[in-house]
Design a protein around this motif. Structure first.
Motif, short mmCIF file in Angstrom:
data_model
loop_
_atom_site.label_atom_id
_atom_site.label_comp_id
_atom_site.label_asym_id
_atom_site.label_seq_id
_atom_site.Cartn_x
_atom_site.Cartn_y
_atom_site.Cartn_z
N GLU A 86 84.46 37.26 68.20
CA GLU A 86 83.84 38.55 67.92
C GLU A 86 84.88 39.62 67.56
O GLU A 86 84.66 40.45 66.68
N ALA A 87 86.02 39.58 68.23
CA ALA A 87 87.08 40.55 67.97
C ALA A 87 87.62 40.43 66.54
O ALA A 87 88.12 41.41 65.98
N ASP A 88 87.53 39.22 65.96
CA ASP A 88 88.04 39.01 64.60
C ASP A 88 87.10 39.55 63.53
O ASP A 88 87.46 39.68 62.38
N ARG A 89 85.87 39.87 63.91
CA ARG A 89 84.89 40.37 62.94
C ARG A 89 85.11 41.84 62.59
O ARG A 89 84.73 42.29 61.52
N SER A 90 85.70 42.58 63.50
CA SER A 90 85.90 44.02 63.31
C SER A 90 87.36 44.37 63.52
O SER A 90 87.79 44.63 64.65
N PRO A 91 88.15 44.39 62.45
CA PRO A 91 89.57 44.72 62.61
C PRO A 91 89.76 46.16 63.09
O PRO A 91 88.92 47.02 62.84
N GLN A 92 90.83 46.40 63.79
CA GLN A 92 91.14 47.72 64.33
C GLN A 92 92.19 48.40 63.48
O GLN A 92 92.78 47.81 62.59
N GLY A 93 92.45 49.65 63.78
CA GLY A 93 93.55 50.37 63.16
C GLY A 93 93.33 50.84 61.74
O GLY A 93 94.26 50.90 60.96
N GLY A 94 92.10 51.17 61.37
CA GLY A 94 91.87 51.71 60.03
C GLY A 94 91.75 50.66 58.94
O GLY A 94 92.04 50.94 57.79
N TYR A 95 91.36 49.45 59.31
CA TYR A 95 91.20 48.39 58.34
C TYR A 95 89.76 47.87 58.33
O TYR A 95 89.05 47.97 59.33
N VAL A 96 89.35 47.32 57.20
CA VAL A 96 88.04 46.68 57.06
C VAL A 96 88.23 45.42 56.21
O VAL A 96 89.27 45.24 55.58
N TYR A 97 87.22 44.56 56.21
CA TYR A 97 87.22 43.39 55.33
C TYR A 97 86.38 43.69 54.11
O TYR A 97 85.31 44.28 54.23
N ALA A 98 86.84 43.25 52.93
CA ALA A 98 86.03 43.37 51.71
C ALA A 98 84.85 42.41 51.80
O ALA A 98 83.77 42.70 51.31
N VAL A 99 85.07 41.26 52.43
CA VAL A 99 84.05 40.25 52.64
C VAL A 99 84.10 39.87 54.12
O VAL A 99 85.18 39.64 54.66
N GLN A 100 82.95 39.83 54.78
CA GLN A 100 82.91 39.50 56.20
C GLN A 100 83.37 38.06 56.44
O GLN A 100 82.83 37.14 55.83
N PRO A 101 84.37 37.84 57.30
CA PRO A 101 84.84 36.48 57.57
C PRO A 101 83.75 35.61 58.20
O PRO A 101 82.89 36.10 58.93
N GLU A 102 83.81 34.31 57.90
CA GLU A 102 82.86 33.34 58.44
C GLU A 102 83.46 32.51 59.57
O GLU A 102 82.76 32.11 60.49
N ALA A 103 84.75 32.20 59.46
CA ALA A 103 85.43 31.37 60.46
C ALA A 103 86.94 31.60 60.30
O ALA A 103 87.35 32.47 59.53
N LEU A 104 87.72 30.84 61.05
CA LEU A 104 89.17 30.99 61.02
C LEU A 104 89.85 29.71 60.55
O LEU A 104 89.39 28.61 60.87
N LEU A 105 90.94 29.88 59.83
CA LEU A 105 91.88 28.78 59.59
C LEU A 105 92.94 28.91 60.67
O LEU A 105 93.40 30.02 60.96
N LYS A 106 93.30 27.80 61.26
CA LYS A 106 94.39 27.79 62.24
C LYS A 106 95.54 27.03 61.62
O LYS A 106 95.40 25.87 61.23
N VAL A 107 96.68 27.71 61.50
CA VAL A 107 97.89 27.10 60.95
C VAL A 107 98.85 26.93 62.13
O VAL A 107 99.34 27.90 62.69
N ILE A 108 99.05 25.66 62.51
CA ILE A 108 99.85 25.35 63.70
C ILE A 108 101.16 24.71 63.26
O ILE A 108 101.15 23.70 62.55
#
Length: 143
Positions: A86-108
């Motif tokens: 849920e925290a990844d859906r709403s970025p903080q600090g004056g930023y927004v997404y142009a397109v709402q994210p659906e999921a995450l890529l994890k690069v390990i």
């Protein structure tokens, strides 16, 4: 004779083009495969092509490039998908997404120490990594 020369030139250009730059990410799995291939090919241009860079801050571009370049040496990073918090859906600090994210890529990293999470979404007809962008208020304050 000219036709043969043009064909030879086209074949030469195709031979120099990394395979990963030809991969389209038409699904989440396709995005994982395309980023994995770009990492294996050490092809930062192919990795950049998988990102929706619309109005992304320069710092996001630099961070992405440095993080992905860190994966270029063995042991290569592993790429997988994960759920969006849920925290990844709403970025903080004056930023927004142009397109709402659906999921995450994890690069390990290959050594397993730490990870990089990158939100992604369907942008047009392809899946892309989505970056935050400045809000109009943030842009106005910077002027």
């Amino acid at each position: 004779m000219k036709t043969l020369t043009v064909k030879a030139l086209l074949l030469f250009v195709l031979a120099l083009t990394p395979f990963s730059s030809c991969l389209a990410a038409d699904s989440a799995e396709g995005l994982v495969k395309a980023l994995t291939q770009a990492i294996k090919d050490k092809d930062i241009s192919a990795a950049n092509a998988l990102v929706d860079w619309r109005n992304a801050p320069v710092v996001a571009y630099r961070f992405f490039q440095m993080s992905i370049a860190d994966c270029f040496d063995p042991p290569f990073c592993k790429v997988s998908t994960g759920p969006l918090e849920e925290a990844d859906r709403s970025p903080q600090g004056g930023y927004v997404y142009a397109v709402q994210p659906e999921a995450l890529l994890k690069v390990i990293p290959g050594d397993g120490n730490g990870d990089l999470t990158l939100p992604f979404a369907k942008v047009g007809s392809e899946y892309k990594i989505v970056m935050t962008q400045d809000t109009p208020e943030t842009i106005a304050r910077a002027k």
